[in-house]
Design a protein around this motif. Sequence first.
Motif, PDB file in Angstrom:
ATOM      1  N   UNK A 278       0.791  -1.226   0.000  1.00 41.50           N
ATOM      2  CA  UNK A 278       0.000   0.000   0.000  1.00 41.50           C
ATOM      3  C   UNK A 278       0.825   1.278   0.000  1.00 41.50           C
ATOM      4  N   UNK A 279       2.149   1.151   0.010  1.00 43.50           N
ATOM      5  CA  UNK A 279       2.999   2.334  -0.027  1.00 43.50           C
ATOM      6  C   UNK A 279       3.628   2.552  -1.396  1.00 43.50           C
ATOM      7  N   UNK A 280       3.975   1.464  -2.064  1.00 42.02           N
ATOM      8  CA  UNK A 280       4.732   1.547  -3.313  1.00 42.02           C
ATOM      9  C   UNK A 280       4.049   0.730  -4.410  1.00 42.02           C
ATOM     10  N   UNK A 281       4.326   1.133  -5.659  1.00 41.47           N
ATOM     11  CA  UNK A 281       3.751   0.416  -6.797  1.00 41.47           C
ATOM     12  C   UNK A 281       4.786  -0.404  -7.545  1.00 41.47           C
ATOM     13  N   UNK A 282       6.031   0.086  -7.620  1.00 40.15           N
ATOM     14  CA  UNK A 282       7.063  -0.585  -8.385  1.00 40.15           C
ATOM     15  C   UNK A 282       7.709  -1.728  -7.620  1.00 40.15           C
ATOM     16  N   UNK A 283       8.414  -2.578  -8.351  1.00 44.18           N
ATOM     17  CA  UNK A 283       9.065  -3.736  -7.750  1.00 44.18           C
ATOM     18  C   UNK A 283      10.522  -3.456  -7.367  1.00 44.18           C
ATOM     19  N   UNK A 284      11.095  -2.355  -7.869  1.00 35.25           N
ATOM     20  CA  UNK A 284      12.526  -2.139  -7.671  1.00 35.25           C
ATOM     21  C   UNK A 284      12.811  -1.061  -6.634  1.00 35.25           C
ATOM     22  N   UNK A 285      11.905  -0.862  -5.689  1.00 32.51           N
ATOM     23  CA  UNK A 285      12.154   0.102  -4.621  1.00 32.51           C
ATOM     24  C   UNK A 285      13.319  -0.383  -3.765  1.00 32.51           C
ATOM     25  N   UNK A 286      14.215   0.527  -3.444  1.00 32.24           N
ATOM     26  CA  UNK A 286      15.353   0.195  -2.580  1.00 32.24           C
ATOM     27  C   UNK A 286      14.823  -0.450  -1.300  1.00 32.24           C
ATOM     28  N   UNK A 287      15.262  -1.664  -0.958  1.00 33.36           N
ATOM     29  CA  UNK A 287      14.776  -2.308   0.270  1.00 33.36           C
ATOM     30  C   UNK A 287      14.991  -1.459   1.516  1.00 33.36           C
ATOM     31  N   UNK A 288      16.062  -0.668   1.540  1.00 30.58           N
ATOM     32  CA  UNK A 288      16.305   0.192   2.702  1.00 30.58           C
ATOM     33  C   UNK A 288      15.250   1.289   2.803  1.00 30.58           C
ATOM     34  N   UNK A 289      14.783   1.781   1.651  1.00 30.42           N
ATOM     35  CA  UNK A 289      13.724   2.782   1.660  1.00 30.42           C
ATOM     36  C   UNK A 289      12.411   2.151   2.102  1.00 30.42           C
ATOM     37  N   UNK A 290      12.131   0.942   1.601  1.00 31.13           N
ATOM     38  CA  UNK A 290      10.913   0.247   2.020  1.00 31.13           C
ATOM     39  C   UNK A 290      10.934   0.002   3.530  1.00 31.13           C
ATOM     40  N   UNK A 291      12.080  -0.381   4.050  1.00 30.60           N
ATOM     41  CA  UNK A 291      12.201  -0.595   5.490  1.00 30.60           C
ATOM     42  C   UNK A 291      12.069   0.721   6.253  1.00 30.60           C
ATOM     43  N   UNK A 292      12.598   1.800   5.696  1.00 24.81           N
ATOM     44  CA  UNK A 292      12.466   3.126   6.298  1.00 24.81           C
ATOM     45  C   UNK A 292      10.993   3.506   6.442  1.00 24.81           C
ATOM     46  N   UNK A 293      10.213   3.286   5.395  1.00 21.98           N
ATOM     47  CA  UNK A 293       8.781   3.572   5.462  1.00 21.98           C
ATOM     48  C   UNK A 293       8.098   2.697   6.507  1.00 21.98           C
ATOM     49  N   UNK A 294       8.495   1.438   6.537  1.00 26.56           N
ATOM     50  CA  UNK A 294       7.921   0.512   7.506  1.00 26.56           C
ATOM     51  C   UNK A 294       8.196   0.972   8.938  1.00 26.56           C
TER      52      UNK A 294
END
Length: 408
Positions: A278-294
């Motif tokens: 529910x935060x991102x649409x693409x598959x290549x988001x930096x995992x560190x950024x995804x974790x930052x949002x989490x």
Amino acid sequence: MSESSAAAGASGAFGGWRRATGIAGAAIGVVAAGAAATVAVERMTVGRGMRRKARLALDSAGPYGTLRGTPGRAYADDGTELYYEVDDLDPAPSADLSPRRRRLFGRKDPAPVTVVFSHGYCLSQDSWHFQRAALRGVVRTVHWDQRSHGRSGRGVAQSRDDVPLTIDQLGRDLKAVIDAAAPEGPIVLVGHSMGGMTVMALAAQYPELIRDRVVATAFVGTSSGRLGEVNFGLPVAGVNAVRRVLPGVLKALGQRAELVEKGRRATADLFAGIIKRYSFAGRDVDPAVARFAERMIESTPIDVVAEFYPAFTDHDKTGALALFTRMPVLVLAGVQDLVTPSEHSEAIAGLLPDAELVLVPDAGHLVMLEHPEAVTDRLADLLTRAGAVPAGATVGGHGSTSSTAQPG
């Protein structure tokens, strides 16, 4: 004690309730990004211990959320302490000021423009990391944490007096921050999601401030109303069921906050999958950024999640948009935003015919983290059009969140 041992030591009823609230707590955390309470999550293929180690590694992988400015505190009308930070403009000769700024403000050396960033639900001021990094030294900025979020204090009216949270209250909070951090000079308002609603609530209650001092506005992934109709990408039957039970579930979970927080931690893997969905649409988001949002979202206590949620159903600030018709306005959204769908941004732009409407392909709700270069480019253009920065000013690196990029 292990999770299985704890469950075995509890009574059957209590253990079942705890497991249920744990999963519900993770699902309700989706509301932190504005999402639904259920979603299909891909099956995990590595052990829980390995996934936990991976999360810890990602926590230290990038500088996201580490930018700090000069701290300050404002106080809301109910006494809530609101934390903000100021990034000041680099000293520059007055000769470098744009002719448009001189014309706009009628003084040889006008007060600097201040850009005030308002973040979304269950996020914090750090959600603007890339834009903050890019604009540092170019323009004066204020980043603040909404009540009960980030470093701001728990809402006094809600925690002490049990007063329901309203978007109007958030608008008054923003006014208190402006009075403390930018008491004079022109202002640019930038709001994402709930932050955009806060900007609208400010306008509805303080129209003279908008007329006299606001020179440009950006609405990012937000809505002026009708949020009760959003389906979060769920089938109609599913979303209707969620709407029926969600208020009662939220109230119950909010009353058992400590237990639910334990459940959220125990279901961290499910929670991470929901957040990404529910935060991102693409598959290549930096995992560190995804974790930052989490991390930002999971840091919001469940009772705060529950406390804020009803305000969105009541939100309707369509009438306030008329106050933004005589200034440069940016309306930007991710095309695949499941939380505040891009149609809501199109509706805002439809009421502001001179606004620039930007729909970012392959972008979800946290578009400023997923495609920071697109958001920063359009913000820089907005600031130039408003005379907030000289036309020749250089905006810093926009950053990237692709999995192969270096942190920006």
